[in-house]
Design a protein around this motif. Sequence first.
Motif, mmCIF file in Angstrom:
data_model
loop_
_atom_site.group_PDB
_atom_site.id
_atom_site.type_symbol
_atom_site.label_atom_id
_atom_site.label_comp_id
_atom_site.label_asym_id
_atom_site.label_seq_id
_atom_site.Cartn_x
_atom_site.Cartn_y
_atom_site.Cartn_z
ATOM 1 N N VAL A 110 -7.809 -5.372 -3.573
ATOM 2 C CA VAL A 110 -8.769 -4.767 -2.642
ATOM 3 C C VAL A 110 -8.035 -3.939 -1.591
ATOM 4 O O VAL A 110 -8.434 -2.814 -1.270
ATOM 5 C CB VAL A 110 -9.635 -5.853 -1.969
ATOM 6 C CG1 VAL A 110 -10.460 -5.266 -0.822
ATOM 7 C CG2 VAL A 110 -10.554 -6.513 -3.002
ATOM 8 N N THR A 156 -5.626 4.759 -6.707
ATOM 9 C CA THR A 156 -6.628 5.048 -7.738
ATOM 10 C C THR A 156 -6.239 4.581 -9.137
ATOM 11 O O THR A 156 -7.102 4.482 -10.009
ATOM 12 C CB THR A 156 -6.918 6.557 -7.793
ATOM 13 O OG1 THR A 156 -5.710 7.258 -8.104
ATOM 14 C CG2 THR A 156 -7.469 7.056 -6.458
ATOM 15 N N TYR A 173 -14.513 -3.490 -6.651
ATOM 16 C CA TYR A 173 -13.365 -2.630 -6.346
ATOM 17 C C TYR A 173 -12.658 -2.133 -7.609
ATOM 18 O O TYR A 173 -11.546 -1.620 -7.532
ATOM 19 C CB TYR A 173 -12.389 -3.367 -5.439
ATOM 20 C CG TYR A 173 -12.856 -3.420 -4.000
ATOM 21 C CD1 TYR A 173 -12.542 -2.398 -3.111
ATOM 22 C CD2 TYR A 173 -13.649 -4.476 -3.547
ATOM 23 C CE1 TYR A 173 -12.989 -2.440 -1.799
ATOM 24 C CE2 TYR A 173 -14.101 -4.518 -2.235
ATOM 25 C CZ TYR A 173 -13.765 -3.492 -1.373
ATOM 26 O OH TYR A 173 -14.217 -3.524 -0.066
ATOM 27 N N CYS A 174 -13.331 -2.263 -8.757
ATOM 28 C CA CYS A 174 -12.789 -1.744 -10.024
ATOM 29 C C CYS A 174 -11.394 -2.281 -10.318
ATOM 30 O O CYS A 174 -10.483 -1.536 -10.714
ATOM 31 C CB CYS A 174 -12.773 -0.214 -10.016
ATOM 32 S SG CYS A 174 -14.410 0.525 -9.843
ATOM 33 N N LEU A 175 -11.222 -3.573 -10.110
ATOM 34 C CA LEU A 175 -9.976 -4.247 -10.465
ATOM 35 C C LEU A 175 -10.138 -4.879 -11.841
ATOM 36 O O LEU A 175 -11.264 -5.149 -12.278
ATOM 37 C CB LEU A 175 -9.631 -5.305 -9.417
ATOM 38 C CG LEU A 175 -9.620 -4.814 -7.967
ATOM 39 C CD1 LEU A 175 -9.413 -5.990 -7.011
ATOM 40 C CD2 LEU A 175 -8.545 -3.763 -7.756
ATOM 41 N N CYS A 189 0.827 -1.210 0.000
ATOM 42 C CA CYS A 189 0.000 0.000 0.000
ATOM 43 C C CYS A 189 0.861 1.261 0.000
ATOM 44 O O CYS A 189 0.619 2.198 -0.779
ATOM 45 C CB CYS A 189 -0.949 -0.011 1.195
ATOM 46 S SG CYS A 189 -2.200 -1.322 1.088
ATOM 47 N N ARG A 211 -6.984 -0.622 -3.062
ATOM 48 C CA ARG A 211 -8.119 0.294 -3.197
ATOM 49 C C ARG A 211 -8.533 0.857 -1.838
ATOM 50 O O ARG A 211 -8.814 2.057 -1.709
ATOM 51 C CB ARG A 211 -9.297 -0.428 -3.848
ATOM 52 C CG ARG A 211 -9.110 -0.713 -5.327
ATOM 53 C CD ARG A 211 -9.292 0.539 -6.150
ATOM 54 N NE ARG A 211 -9.241 0.261 -7.577
ATOM 55 C CZ ARG A 211 -8.299 0.689 -8.395
ATOM 56 N NH1 ARG A 211 -7.315 1.453 -7.940
ATOM 57 N NH2 ARG A 211 -8.326 0.388 -9.676
ATOM 58 N N GLN A 212 -8.563 0.023 -0.825
ATOM 59 C CA GLN A 212 -8.952 0.485 0.511
ATOM 60 C C GLN A 212 -7.944 1.469 1.073
ATOM 61 O O GLN A 212 -8.287 2.298 1.919
ATOM 62 C CB GLN A 212 -9.126 -0.713 1.444
ATOM 63 C CG GLN A 212 -10.347 -1.562 1.115
ATOM 64 C CD GLN A 212 -10.474 -2.796 1.971
ATOM 65 O OE1 GLN A 212 -9.494 -3.291 2.540
ATOM 66 N NE2 GLN A 212 -11.682 -3.328 2.081
#
Length: 369
Positions: free
Chosen positions: A70, A78, A97-99, A47, A73-74
């Motif tokens: 995920v 972006t 999650y728009c992966l 991350c 994204r969390q």
Amino acid sequence: MPKAQETVLEIDLNALKHNFEHLKSKLKDNTKVLAVVKAFAYGSDACKIAKYLETLDVDYFAVAYTNEGVALRQAGVTKPILVLHPIAINFKTLIAYCLEPNLYSSKILETFIEVATQENQTNYPVHIKFNTGLNRLGFDERDIDFIANTLKETSGIKVKSLFSHLAASEDLNEREFTLNQINTFKQYSEKLINLMGYAPIRHMCNTSGILNYPEAHFDMVRTGIGLYGFGNSEKESKNLKPIATLKTIISQIHTIEKGESVGYNRAFKSKSLLKTATLPIGHADGISRIYGKGKGFVTINGKKAPIVGNVCMDMIMVNITNIECEEGDEVIVFGPEHNTAESLAESASTISYELITSISQRVKRILLK
């Protein structure tokens, strides 16, 4: 840098920036860069690494599994995220999650279209992988017509990229094989592009491909190990900076008499008077048992201290007979300036990838800027 007071993994973001810029300097201005941050960004911190790379204007990220995407994204990442090995049971979560999935077989392609349709998706971005010789995942030439026909029958997905993976790009003895892979990918991708009627992004090169096969950079390249400071050759590694330093401390010092043993199963029996230091790091932290019995080593006050006996779950013992040190002193397990992850891995006949990705999440991460 402050001295370690416990077991920590220091992550140098300046080194990460250096590596990113060095690799990018090998590319044409319009070639995109995909950063591979799977496996906790090769054992560091996915991350935080991804968030920092976004500030350097990286174009894409890749992870192995949906849950890794995920987490990004969390954390607020972006940029587009490619999931390299998606599993069908996670498709709804992936979409939520728009992966972006790698679709590598007819079953996975059909199943994802079904889920995307159920989720009312239109032109959902997907990636098609071709197997050109690595023989892990991917379609082959016989599947191209099937892929094209299947895509024409749905509006639920749209191909964002076509890609493949080089099997031996770091080994120049396998240059003929690699060139054959590149030519095969060109043929497969061009055939599918003609059938689809539009040209997605194409990418094939990993870190060694970036460095050794500029003719295969296509529209985008993928870099994993290079970002973290390893070039898969002595020559290229000199241009990169390892971003991680694993440190610990001396918990206790023992004097071992001749004939005494150290550790489990009495794997080490002393042939003379010596001194050992016990360190708070073990195989539960990623220092595998393969490094035991003198194969692996650490550095204390600039000197090598070989591991004595078996690696324990939470501790290792090292020989400090000829090293001036005290309890509480800092110990370097691996780092860019002393024993590198590559040299430690080689001592146990493995590779840096395995060592750095094994560092447990219980080891505290510290970011250096």
